[in-house]
Scaffold this active site. Structure first.
Site, PDB file in Angstrom:
ATOM      1  N   ARG A   8      53.245  80.539  21.471  1.00 35.43           N
ATOM      2  CA  ARG A   8      53.502  80.515  22.911  1.00 35.43           C
ATOM      3  C   ARG A   8      54.894  79.984  23.265  1.00 35.43           C
ATOM      4  O   ARG A   8      55.554  80.489  24.175  1.00 35.43           O
ATOM      5  CB  ARG A   8      52.441  79.653  23.591  1.00 35.43           C
ATOM      6  CG  ARG A   8      52.444  79.748  25.090  1.00 35.43           C
ATOM      7  CD  ARG A   8      51.501  78.717  25.721  1.00 35.43           C
ATOM      8  NE  ARG A   8      50.240  78.579  25.074  1.00 35.43           N
ATOM      9  CZ  ARG A   8      49.098  79.159  25.465  1.00 35.43           C
ATOM     10  NH1 ARG A   8      49.088  79.917  26.545  1.00 35.43           N
ATOM     11  NH2 ARG A   8      47.974  78.973  24.807  1.00 35.43           N
ATOM     12  N   CYS A  12      35.921  95.587  39.035  1.00 35.75           N
ATOM     13  CA  CYS A  12      34.684  95.301  39.766  1.00 35.75           C
ATOM     14  C   CYS A  12      33.953  94.082  39.246  1.00 35.75           C
ATOM     15  O   CYS A  12      32.806  94.184  38.795  1.00 35.75           O
ATOM     16  CB  CYS A  12      33.794  96.530  39.733  1.00 35.75           C
ATOM     17  SG  CYS A  12      34.591  97.869  40.605  1.00 35.75           S
ATOM     18  N   GLU A  13      34.618  92.970  39.243  1.00 37.07           N
ATOM     19  CA  GLU A  13      33.916  91.696  39.083  1.00 37.07           C
ATOM     20  C   GLU A  13      34.777  90.589  39.666  1.00 37.07           C
ATOM     21  O   GLU A  13      36.000  90.683  39.680  1.00 37.07           O
ATOM     22  CB  GLU A  13      33.524  91.416  37.629  1.00 37.07           C
ATOM     23  CG  GLU A  13      34.606  91.389  36.606  1.00 37.07           C
ATOM     24  CD  GLU A  13      34.027  91.016  35.240  1.00 37.07           C
ATOM     25  OE1 GLU A  13      33.695  89.831  35.084  1.00 37.07           O
ATOM     26  OE2 GLU A  13      33.914  91.887  34.372  1.00 37.07           O
ATOM     27  N   GLY A  22      51.099  75.243  18.743  1.00 38.65           N
ATOM     28  CA  GLY A  22      50.408  74.497  19.779  1.00 38.65           C
ATOM     29  C   GLY A  22      51.233  73.940  20.916  1.00 38.65           C
ATOM     30  O   GLY A  22      50.660  73.533  21.937  1.00 38.65           O
ATOM     31  N   ARG A  65      44.176  85.904  30.946  1.00 35.93           N
ATOM     32  CA  ARG A  65      44.206  84.436  30.897  1.00 35.93           C
ATOM     33  C   ARG A  65      43.602  83.748  32.131  1.00 35.93           C
ATOM     34  O   ARG A  65      42.853  82.781  31.975  1.00 35.93           O
ATOM     35  CB  ARG A  65      45.624  83.924  30.642  1.00 35.93           C
ATOM     36  CG  ARG A  65      46.235  84.503  29.336  1.00 35.93           C
ATOM     37  CD  ARG A  65      47.507  83.795  28.894  1.00 35.93           C
ATOM     38  NE  ARG A  65      47.201  82.437  28.490  1.00 35.93           N
ATOM     39  CZ  ARG A  65      47.387  81.390  29.234  1.00 35.93           C
ATOM     40  NH1 ARG A  65      47.944  81.501  30.420  1.00 35.93           N
ATOM     41  NH2 ARG A  65      47.030  80.200  28.801  1.00 35.93           N
ATOM     42  N   GLU A  84      53.984  77.219  12.832  1.00 34.82           N
ATOM     43  CA  GLU A  84      53.419  78.475  13.326  1.00 34.82           C
ATOM     44  C   GLU A  84      53.508  78.550  14.852  1.00 34.82           C
ATOM     45  O   GLU A  84      52.487  78.634  15.538  1.00 34.82           O
ATOM     46  CB  GLU A  84      51.944  78.581  12.902  1.00 34.82           C
ATOM     47  CG  GLU A  84      51.718  78.486  11.405  1.00 34.82           C
ATOM     48  CD  GLU A  84      50.240  78.295  11.037  1.00 34.82           C
ATOM     49  OE1 GLU A  84      49.401  78.131  11.953  1.00 34.82           O
ATOM     50  OE2 GLU A  84      49.943  78.311   9.834  1.00 34.82           O
ATOM     51  N   PRO A  85      54.705  78.527  15.414  1.00 29.29           N
ATOM     52  CA  PRO A  85      54.812  78.560  16.876  1.00 29.29           C
ATOM     53  C   PRO A  85      54.518  79.952  17.424  1.00 29.29           C
ATOM     54  O   PRO A  85      54.924  80.954  16.841  1.00 29.29           O
ATOM     55  CB  PRO A  85      56.274  78.188  17.123  1.00 29.29           C
ATOM     56  CG  PRO A  85      56.992  78.732  15.914  1.00 29.29           C
ATOM     57  CD  PRO A  85      56.038  78.527  14.761  1.00 29.29           C
ATOM     58  N   TYR A 111      50.123  85.959  24.778  1.00 28.81           N
ATOM     59  CA  TYR A 111      48.705  86.158  25.061  1.00 28.81           C
ATOM     60  C   TYR A 111      48.500  86.982  26.335  1.00 28.81           C
ATOM     61  O   TYR A 111      47.573  86.735  27.098  1.00 28.81           O
ATOM     62  CB  TYR A 111      47.969  84.809  25.121  1.00 28.81           C
ATOM     63  CG  TYR A 111      48.218  83.962  23.885  1.00 28.81           C
ATOM     64  CD1 TYR A 111      47.708  84.368  22.651  1.00 28.81           C
ATOM     65  CD2 TYR A 111      48.987  82.802  23.923  1.00 28.81           C
ATOM     66  CE1 TYR A 111      47.955  83.624  21.498  1.00 28.81           C
ATOM     67  CE2 TYR A 111      49.234  82.059  22.782  1.00 28.81           C
ATOM     68  CZ  TYR A 111      48.716  82.465  21.573  1.00 28.81           C
ATOM     69  OH  TYR A 111      48.962  81.736  20.449  1.00 28.81           O
TER      70      TYR A 111
HETATM   71  N1  LLP Z   1      48.443  78.770  14.257  1.00 30.06           N
HETATM   72  C1  LLP Z   1      47.111  78.952  14.372  1.00 30.06           C
HETATM   73  C2  LLP Z   1      46.264  78.756  13.197  1.00 30.06           C
HETATM   74  C3  LLP Z   1      46.556  79.325  15.604  1.00 30.06           C
HETATM   75  O1  LLP Z   1      45.244  79.496  15.716  1.00 30.06           O
HETATM   76  C4  LLP Z   1      47.407  79.525  16.727  1.00 30.06           C
HETATM   77  C5  LLP Z   1      46.852  79.912  18.026  1.00 30.06           C
HETATM   78  C6  LLP Z   1      48.782  79.324  16.543  1.00 30.06           C
HETATM   79  C7  LLP Z   1      49.262  78.945  15.306  1.00 30.06           C
HETATM   80  C8  LLP Z   1      49.763  79.504  17.660  1.00 30.06           C
HETATM   81  O2  LLP Z   1      49.551  78.586  18.687  1.00 30.06           O
HETATM   82  P1  LLP Z   1      50.584  78.438  19.902  1.00 30.06           P
HETATM   83  O3  LLP Z   1      51.889  77.924  19.352  1.00 30.06           O
HETATM   84  O4  LLP Z   1      50.755  79.788  20.509  1.00 30.06           O
HETATM   85  O5  LLP Z   1      49.919  77.500  20.812  1.00 30.06           O
HETATM   86  N2  LLP Z   1      44.676  83.162  23.953  1.00 30.06           N
HETATM   87  C9  LLP Z   1      44.929  81.770  24.247  1.00 30.06           C
HETATM   88  C10 LLP Z   1      45.641  81.057  23.117  1.00 30.06           C
HETATM   89  C11 LLP Z   1      44.907  81.132  21.802  1.00 30.06           C
HETATM   90  C12 LLP Z   1      45.637  80.456  20.661  1.00 30.06           C
HETATM   91  C13 LLP Z   1      44.978  80.707  19.372  1.00 30.06           C
HETATM   92  N3  LLP Z   1      45.616  80.149  18.221  1.00 30.06           N
HETATM   93  C14 LLP Z   1      45.694  81.668  25.557  1.00 30.06           C
HETATM   94  O6  LLP Z   1      45.972  82.697  26.186  1.00 30.06           O
HETATM   95  O7  LLP Z   1      46.007  80.575  26.025  1.00 30.06           O
END
Ligand code: LLP
Length: 419
Positions: free
Chosen positions: A278, A343-344, A240, A314, A275-276, A372
């Site tokens: 991004r 085309c949108e 997150g 995104r 669980e990193p 992503y």
């Molecule tokens: N763990 C779980 C259970 C998750 O659902 C996610 C992301 C992560 C870890 C990793 O989160 P991060 O560290 O990357 O924030 N497509 C969207 C982001 C969707 C994230 C979904 N879950 C975007 O492009 O912003």
């Protein structure tokens, strides 16, 4: 910090001019920097140096390319997966099953069986029903699946609504006030070894405060569950942490995150899991594109690039900002709307933005596209599936081919009655 810098007036990925990649592979193309992945992987781990027992599981949804997974494996990371396909990728990249965490709100019976057969290290259960189903599948195999229960702490992550997961109305986890009872029920099932609690409140978080609020609640729950005589050895704190998408934005550092986690979890006596996604991948990639033409607009011109919303979803999906920069900037700027050929009207990367001056044929990048980006690409409008390139120093390689529309429709069939 990343490794996409101007050298001699030309943007490079590490030691490779992006002009060379565009000439060889064409555009659009994602370009990744191995050194940046490695740097971010180390920075995140270093931020957690004070945590005695931990497991790092890279959230491969952010960027599941096999080359990226190899890098993360070499950095000592396991994987957080949310589908049978992601699990297959992690295994194919050499991640041992025991280092894989299987998350996700809709694991089906086939995925659960495959994960048990692969020796997946932990299932993060998102409902009592899922736990009961997994217990039966595991018991039939004469084993007990190691599990954590994902809890919805009802904390507002303060991020975009579409990537917020920790409010009571979101589909994720079990309600906080029922979590203790559900944990106890599942702990009594043969076929499950309940060992932990898990939480993930959302993505692209700009502040540590909501994370801290969620972790404090999880600590209180940990105490309650143990007081009921149940075992909790693992606490999965999810991912997150946000990253800067605009030059100059300031986000919490891994060190600040680690310090907060260490403070909140000091008395937990548990292995912490992370669980990193991004924060590792975001700034390790750019989307390289070429300007097709510049077309006058009512107030400002449209810079039409050959990348589109199918390549980088995104902006269309989350109104996300990606910095846009010329590969060979002239020093001049212009006000423009940056759009793709689809085309949108949602195929718009930016409206009314001050950018490097652009003319037809110029190369440019969207920054912070390593997470992503390619993984969310599609072939909408029968466009090719975008390729990916990995750079390491002066070496580079195509790590995912461009999939031509012909290759994709070759898998389609016209039934006899239409032939
Ligand atoms: N763990 C779980 C259970 C998750 O659902 C996610 C992301 C992560 C870890 C990793 O989160 P991060 O560290 O990357 O924030 N497509 C969207 C982001 C969707 C994230 C979904 N879950 C975007 O492009 O912003």
């Amino acid at each position: 910090m990343d490794h996409f810098e101007l050298r001699g007036g030309v943007l490079h990925a590490e030691d490779v001019p992006l002009t060379a990649i565009a000439a060889a592979v064409g555009t659009p193309v994602y370009v990744y920097s191995q050194a940046t992945f490695e740097r971010h992987a180390r920075a995140f781990a270093d931020g957690l140096a004070a945590i005695p027992r931990k497991h790092l599981a890279y959230a491969i949804k952010a960027n599941p390319n096999l080359a990226v997974l190899r890098i993360m494996r070499a950095q000592g990371y396991g994987a957080d997966v949310v589908s049978g396909g992601e699990m297959a990728r992690a295994l194919a990249a050499g991640m041992p099953g025991c280092d894989i965490v299987f998350s996700g709100v809709g694991k089906d019976a086939g995925e659960m069986a495959a994960a048990l057969d692969a020796g997946v290290g932990q299932f993060n259960l998102e409902s009592e029903e899922e736990g009961i189903e997994l217990a039966a599948i595991a018991a039939a195999r004469g084993i007990a699946a190691a599990c954590a229960l994902r809890v919805n702490p009802d904390v507002d992550a303060g991020t975009h609504g579409k990537i917020s997961t920790g409010k009571a109305e979101n589909k994720f986890g079990v309600p906080y006030d029922r979590a203790g009872a559900i944990y106890a029920r599942l702990a009594g099932l043969p076929g499950l070894e309940m060992r932990g609690l898990a939480v993930h409140i959302g993505s692209q978080l700009a502040s540590l405060d909501p994370l801290e609020a969620a972790f404090v609640k999880m600590g209180a729950l940990l105490g309650e569950v143990r007081a009921a005589g149940l075992t909790v050895t693992h606490m999965d704190l999810g991912g997150g942490i946000g990253v800067p998408y605009r030059a100059g934005e300031v986000f919490p550092t891994p060190a600040e995150y680690g310090a907060m986690v260490a403070r909140v979890s000091a008395a937990w006596d548990a292995t912490l899991m992370f669980e990193p996604g991004r924060v590792i991948a975001g700034n390790a990639g750019v989307l390289l594109t070429r300007v097709i033409r510049v077309k006058p607009g009512v107030t400002q011109p449209f810079v039409i690039v050959d990348a589109a919303m199918n390549d980088l979803l995104r902006p269309a999906m989350y109104d996300a900002w990606h910095d846009f920069a010329a590969v060979s900037p002239t020093g001049h700027t212009m006000g423009a709307n940056i759009v793709g050929p689809i085309c949108e009207s949602s195929d718009t990367f930016a409206m009314g933005r001050e950018i490097d001056a652009m003319t037809a044929g110029d190369l440019a990048i969207f920054r912070t596209a390593g997470a992503y980006g390619a993984t969310m690409a599609s072939t909408y409008n029968s466009r090719a599936l975008v390729p990916e390139v990995m750079v390491s120093g002066s070496r580079w390689a195509v790590v995912a081919d461009r999939f031509a529309p012909e290759t994709i429709f070759a898998a389609e069939r016209v039934p006899d009655w239409l032939a």
